[in-house]
Enzyme design. Structure first.
Site, PDB file in Angstrom:
ATOM      1  N   CYS A 197      35.557  23.663   7.127  1.00 51.57           N
ATOM      2  CA  CYS A 197      35.099  25.006   7.473  1.00 51.57           C
ATOM      3  C   CYS A 197      35.765  25.566   8.742  1.00 51.57           C
ATOM      4  O   CYS A 197      36.889  26.033   8.674  1.00 51.57           O
ATOM      5  CB  CYS A 197      33.579  25.007   7.586  1.00 51.57           C
ATOM      6  SG  CYS A 197      32.840  26.614   7.326  1.00 51.57           S
ATOM      7  N   HIS A 205      30.356  21.420   3.385  1.00 51.95           N
ATOM      8  CA  HIS A 205      29.581  20.580   4.308  1.00 51.95           C
ATOM      9  C   HIS A 205      28.652  19.712   3.474  1.00 51.95           C
ATOM     10  O   HIS A 205      28.775  19.646   2.267  1.00 51.95           O
ATOM     11  CB  HIS A 205      28.696  21.452   5.208  1.00 51.95           C
ATOM     12  CG  HIS A 205      29.405  22.434   6.064  1.00 51.95           C
ATOM     13  ND1 HIS A 205      29.947  22.104   7.273  1.00 51.95           N
ATOM     14  CD2 HIS A 205      29.638  23.754   5.904  1.00 51.95           C
ATOM     15  CE1 HIS A 205      30.480  23.190   7.824  1.00 51.95           C
ATOM     16  NE2 HIS A 205      30.310  24.200   7.016  1.00 51.95           N
TER      17      HIS A 205
HETATM   18  N1  GLN Z   1      32.380  30.548  11.728  1.00 51.61           N
HETATM   19  C1  GLN Z   1      33.052  30.346  10.487  1.00 51.61           C
HETATM   20  C2  GLN Z   1      32.549  31.251   9.380  1.00 51.61           C
HETATM   21  O1  GLN Z   1      31.428  31.667   9.387  1.00 51.61           O
HETATM   22  C3  GLN Z   1      32.921  28.905  10.095  1.00 51.61           C
HETATM   23  C4  GLN Z   1      31.527  28.500   9.725  1.00 51.61           C
HETATM   24  C5  GLN Z   1      31.359  27.033   9.546  1.00 51.61           C
HETATM   25  O2  GLN Z   1      32.152  26.251  10.064  1.00 51.61           O
HETATM   26  N2  GLN Z   1      30.310  26.650   8.874  1.00 51.61           N
HETATM   27  O3  GLN Z   1      33.308  31.553   8.493  1.00 51.61           O
END
Ligand code: GLN
Length: 237
Positions: free
Chosen positions: A92, A189
């Protein structure tokens, strides 16, 4: 045999249980009689001399802005490791920063290092839910996505897989994640690796093969993992 695992930005990029990826690799390596050592590499830290595997987790847009300058500083080294075939799992937020750029939904520009030929633009609606992804190399992966970023792959960038359920890179083109050599970027995740031991073992095998070691890992009988995967297969988004 000692296996050197680097966990990048463990303080800043640590959402949705991503540290479970590290714990899973450690345990699965130990079960195979290996001696894994974790090196925590944060802002301002150098990589250890030997690096066999690199992990990065997800984080808030603000945390990504905090680590950006350091990611750029580490860019040459990360590119070198990818060229050397070091396996990586970037989830992510770190996936986005190993891409070319991330423009947050508030319009902030965060430059990446282009290990993955991808660009990410934040949208107004977050993409949140249980995802399933079909991959050629690792079978079906189950995970949980939560991101505002919409990621588009460059013309020659290989995705990690195709979305079976969920949004993946952008909710439109059916792709999920990216793969450059042995480096994998993904929105999954969960944490990802406990529920997807085939991928965990593949990362360990790649690390061993690169060291010139026998890389065929004996399968481990895991009824609980099988049950959780069967349950994940039926879960709604
Ligand atoms: N901040 C990034 C987004 O919202 C990554 C989010 C995350 O790592 N869960 O796209």
């Amino acid at each position: 045999m000692t296996l050197h695992l680097v966990h990048l930005y463990p303080d800043e990029m640590n959402t949705y249980g991503d540290r479970g990826n590290r714990l899973t690799l450690l345990q699965r390596a130990r079960w195979r009689g290996l001696d894994p050592v974790v090196h925590f590499v944060g802002i301002g830290d150098d990589f250890p001399e030997e690096t066999d595997l690199v992990l990065g987790g997800g984080g808030q847009d603000s945390a990504q802005a905090d680590i950006q300058a350091d990611v750029l500083r580490k860019g040459d080294r990360l590119h070198q490791l990818v060229r050397d075939g070091v396996p990586m799992l970037m989830v992510c937020g770190t996936y986005q920063l190993l891409g070319r750029r991330f423009r947050t939904h508030e319009g902030e520009e965060i430059a990446g290092i282009g290990v993955f030929d991808v660009e990410t633009i934040g949208g107004d609606r977050r993409l949140i839910g249980n995802a399933a992804v079909q991959t050629e190399a690792f079978g079906t992966l189950y995970g949980f996505e939560n991101h505002s970023g919409r990621t588009r792959l460059g013309a020659d960038q290989q995705p990690l897989g195709r979305v079976l359920r969920g949004n993946g890179n952008n909710g439109e083109d059916g792709t999920e994640g990216a793969r450059t050599g042995n480096a994998i970027g993904t929105y999954l995740h969960g944490p990802l690796l406990p529920a997807n031991p085939v991928l965990a073992d593949a990362l360990l095998s790649l690390a061993l093969a690169r060291r010139g070691e026998p890389a065929q890992l004996e399968p481990i009988d895991e009824p609980l993992v099988e049950r959780s995967r069967a349950e994940a297969a039926t879960r709604a988004y």
